[in-house]
Design a protein around this motif. Structure first.
Motif, PDB file in Angstrom:
ATOM      1  N   ASP A  73       0.956  -1.276  -0.086  1.00 15.15           N
ATOM      2  CA  ASP A  73       0.055  -0.007   0.194  1.00 15.15           C
ATOM      3  C   ASP A  73       0.831   1.144   0.234  1.00 15.15           C
ATOM      4  OD1 ASP A  73      -1.979   1.968   0.759  1.00 15.15           O
ATOM      5  OD2 ASP A  73      -3.233   0.094   0.738  1.00 15.15           O
ATOM      6  N   GLY A  74       0.550   2.151   0.829  1.00 18.85           N
ATOM      7  CA  GLY A  74       1.447   3.541   0.912  1.00 18.85           C
ATOM      8  C   GLY A  74       2.763   3.121   1.232  1.00 18.85           C
ATOM      9  N   MET A  75       3.500   4.201   0.735  1.00 17.89           N
ATOM     10  CA  MET A  75       5.056   4.146   0.773  1.00 17.89           C
ATOM     11  C   MET A  75       5.863   5.540   0.192  1.00 17.89           C
ATOM     12  SD  MET A  75       6.291   1.699  -2.574  1.00 17.89           S
ATOM     13  CE  MET A  75       5.901   2.037  -4.153  1.00 17.89           C
ATOM     14  N   ALA A  76       7.257   5.516   0.651  1.00 16.54           N
ATOM     15  CA  ALA A  76       7.721   6.693   0.070  1.00 16.54           C
ATOM     16  C   ALA A  76       9.251   6.211   0.277  1.00 16.54           C
ATOM     17  CB  ALA A  76       7.859   7.861   1.416  1.00 16.54           C
ATOM     18  N   VAL A  88      10.142   2.559   2.021  1.00 12.77           N
ATOM     19  CA  VAL A  88       9.649   1.917   3.132  1.00 12.77           C
ATOM     20  C   VAL A  88       8.028   1.927   2.674  1.00 12.77           C
ATOM     21  CG1 VAL A  88       8.973   2.121   5.495  1.00 12.77           C
ATOM     22  CG2 VAL A  88      11.020   2.983   4.649  1.00 12.77           C
ATOM     23  N   CYS A  89       7.655   0.653   2.802  1.00 13.32           N
ATOM     24  CA  CYS A  89       6.353   0.219   1.970  1.00 13.32           C
ATOM     25  C   CYS A  89       5.458  -0.245   3.087  1.00 13.32           C
ATOM     26  CB  CYS A  89       6.663  -0.882   1.174  1.00 13.32           C
ATOM     27  SG  CYS A  89       4.790  -1.349   0.253  1.00 13.32           S
ATOM     28  N   GLY A 160      -0.010   6.523   5.080  1.00 13.01           N
ATOM     29  CA  GLY A 160       0.705   7.253   6.113  1.00 13.01           C
ATOM     30  C   GLY A 160       1.545   8.441   5.468  1.00 13.01           C
ATOM     31  N   GLY A 161       2.902   8.696   5.662  1.00 15.62           N
ATOM     32  CA  GLY A 161       3.361   9.670   4.856  1.00 15.62           C
ATOM     33  C   GLY A 161       4.935   9.900   5.450  1.00 15.62           C
ATOM     34  N   PRO A 162       5.720  10.562   4.727  1.00 19.99           N
ATOM     35  CA  PRO A 162       7.231  10.752   5.032  1.00 19.99           C
ATOM     36  C   PRO A 162       7.148  12.096   5.949  1.00 19.99           C
ATOM     37  CG  PRO A 162       6.921  11.574   2.783  1.00 19.99           C
ATOM     38  CD  PRO A 162       5.354  11.082   3.342  1.00 19.99           C
ATOM     39  N   THR A 163       8.132  11.924   6.774  1.00 16.82           N
ATOM     40  CA  THR A 163       8.472  13.228   7.565  1.00 16.82           C
ATOM     41  C   THR A 163       9.669  13.900   7.049  1.00 16.82           C
ATOM     42  OG1 THR A 163      10.106  12.345   9.256  1.00 16.82           O
ATOM     43  CG2 THR A 163       7.764  11.826   9.636  1.00 16.82           C
ATOM     44  N   SER A 167      11.688   9.833   8.275  1.00 17.08           N
ATOM     45  CA  SER A 167      11.186   8.580   8.787  1.00 17.08           C
ATOM     46  C   SER A 167       9.705   8.555   8.091  1.00 17.08           C
ATOM     47  CB  SER A 167      10.866   8.806  10.225  1.00 17.08           C
ATOM     48  OG  SER A 167       9.861   9.578  10.715  1.00 17.08           O
ATOM     49  N   TRP A 168       9.163   7.327   8.224  1.00 15.85           N
ATOM     50  CA  TRP A 168       7.849   7.158   7.579  1.00 15.85           C
ATOM     51  C   TRP A 168       6.774   6.611   8.708  1.00 15.85           C
ATOM     52  CZ3 TRP A 168       4.696   6.993   3.479  1.00 15.85           C
ATOM     53  CH2 TRP A 168       3.758   6.144   3.278  1.00 15.85           C
ATOM     54  N   LEU A 169       5.863   7.471   8.413  1.00 16.26           N
ATOM     55  CA  LEU A 169       4.583   7.490   9.480  1.00 16.26           C
ATOM     56  C   LEU A 169       3.678   6.422   8.863  1.00 16.26           C
ATOM     57  CD1 LEU A 169       3.993  10.992  10.549  1.00 16.26           C
ATOM     58  CD2 LEU A 169       5.246   9.155  11.854  1.00 16.26           C
TER      59      LEU A 169
END
Length: 461
Positions: A73-76, A88-89, A160-163, A167-169
């Protein structure tokens, strides 16, 4: 570097027409799929000049000996000092998805050092099967150098989302309580409550200790985006009637140290429904609305009532808040089933110059419905979204079939980037490598990550 000013122009241009996406009307453009090249491998159709590599597949053996989980799903993607990229996935897996999980080879044989870092070990019966993987990828060679489970014991990690601090939330899109029950002959044990945000450092080289950030609330989280100037985190919620949240950390960049959770409300319209369904109001397009924020208490509730309490206090409600990304002084987010035909909406939120302080009441932030999709739209049921390096908006679809990634240009025209015509799977996690050369996107089922490269200049007018 992302061209954020061009992205803002893109938002304005997209808002200049009644529909979010009109069918391709530029000279030389045809109907949907005519611009894409059919894939002989039957994985993903791409625009001419693009090619893909599969860099992650459900079931493959990873560097840590575990299997790649499914439901990507979500990743960055994050830059590493060695020129590699750390991807990060999320993996949106529940407790019952054992055959698609990292521990499919057998939970009793799972390494103790890994299990100790899980959030929920299922008391020795069933672990939380969601979480994240981290893939170390070399864009120059197109090769995966390492891949490992980086967060475990969580459940239904959706977006989520990147910071800005690297980092990845990772967000749990669920509200499950500790329990011990049977589904047929299978016993399902949760030793912890679920519905939280977890932080995964992009620089981690192994499974991290999973610690929920409970002050960010317990609800069906979808996506996050960070206001770099203040460290405030905005969040969407994937429910038919959901809130738009912000988390003001006590210490910017250190979310675990606590903070305040709030819900967005529209001035003069307490409890506004933004859905634009027949029975859910008539919110006008392209009319910025002044906002204020409502403090939420009991943010780690026993009952799943946070959004209901927020609505009772006057918070605005949205139709399945999904993708969310930052763009200079705005945040763009999608509502997958908003609009009269329930085919999706795009909103922007512009923070106050005094965001998160008492002075913001004198210059409040603004909410704007910039577009709605309809049956003539190219893009339907917008979900994950990201900015491209040249300033366009790339949006993933979550619709009933043939989901794709659609681009929106600054002039308001739209184009197909890729399309999954081979499974009934949504696309997710669209993002770019830090140098802008590679687009990563997930086919959620059966679970694959693609690295797409080629001639991106074809999309730039």
């Amino acid at each position: 570097m992302l061209n954020r000013r061009r992205f803002l122009q893109c938002i304005v241009a997209a808002a200049a027409t009644p529909s979010l996406i009109q069918a391709c009307t530029l000279p030389g453009q045809g109907r949907r799929y005519q611009t894409l090249a059919s894939d002989p491998r039957k994985v993903m159709d791409l625009a001419p000049g693009l090619e893909y590599r599969i860099i992650s597949s459900c079931g493959d053996r990873m560097s840590d000996g575990l299997r790649v989980p499914g439901a990507h799903d979500g990743m960055a993607a994050f830059a590493r000092d060695d020129g590699r990229v750390a991807i990060v996935c999320n993996h949106e897996l529940g407790f019952s998805y054992r055959t698609e999980s990292a521990v499919r080879d057998g939970y009793p044989n799972f390494p103790e050092e890994h299990l100790a870092r899980f959030y929920d070990d299922g008391r020795g019966v069933s672990p939380g099967l969601g979480g994240t993987t981290t893939t170390i990828y070399d864009p120059a060679s197109g090769k995966v150098e390492r891949q490992f489970l980086s967060l475990g014991g969580t459940e239904l990690n959706c977006a989520g989302g990147p910071t800005p601090w690297g980092s990845w939330l990772s967000c749990e899109e669920c509200f499950e309580s500790a329990s011990d029950k049977y589904f047929g002959r299978y016993r399902e044990v949760r030793s912890q409550n679920h519905g939280y945000v977890f932080e995964v450092p992009a620089g981690a080289n192994e499974l991290v200790k999973a610690v929920p950030i409970k002050a960010m609330g317990r609800f069906e989280h979808e996506a996050c985006a960070v206001h770099e100037a203040t460290g405030i985190v905005y969040m969407t919620e994937d429910k038919h009637h959901s809130l738009f949240y912000r988390y003001i950390p006590d210490v910017p960049g250190e979310l675990h140290k606590g903070g305040r959770l709030q819900a967005l409300a529209v001035a003069g319209a307490a409890g506004l429904h933004t859905h634009n369904w027949a029975d859910r109001g008539d919110l006008p397009l392209r009319r910025p609305l002044e906002t204020y924020w409502i403090d939420l208490d009991n943010v780690d509730p026993v009952e799943n009532d946070l959004r209901l309490r927020g609505a009772d206090m006057g918070a605005a409600m949205f139709a399945r808040g999904e993708g969310l990304c930052a763009a200079d002084d705005r945040f763009a987010f999608t509502c997958t089933i908003g609009g009269p035909q329930r085919l999706g909406q795009v909103f922007t939120y512009t923070p106050s110059p005094f965001e998160g302080t008492p002075e913001e009441k004198d210059a409040p932030g603004k909410l704007e419905l910039i577009a709605e999709a309809d049956f003539e739209s190219l893009l339907r049921n917008a979900d994950n979204l990201t900015m491209t390096p040249w300033g366009d908006l790339f949006v993933c679809e979550d619709t009933v079939s043939e989901c794709g990634v659609v681009g929106i240009r600054p002039d308001g025209s739209q184009y197909e980037v890729c399309s999954n015509r081979y499974t009934f799977s949504e696309l997710a996690g669209v993002c770019f490598s830090p140098d802008g050369s590679t687009m990563f996107v997930n086919i959620q089922y059966p679970g694959k990550t693609l690295a797409i490269t080629g001639d991106w200049s074809q999309f730039v007018l």
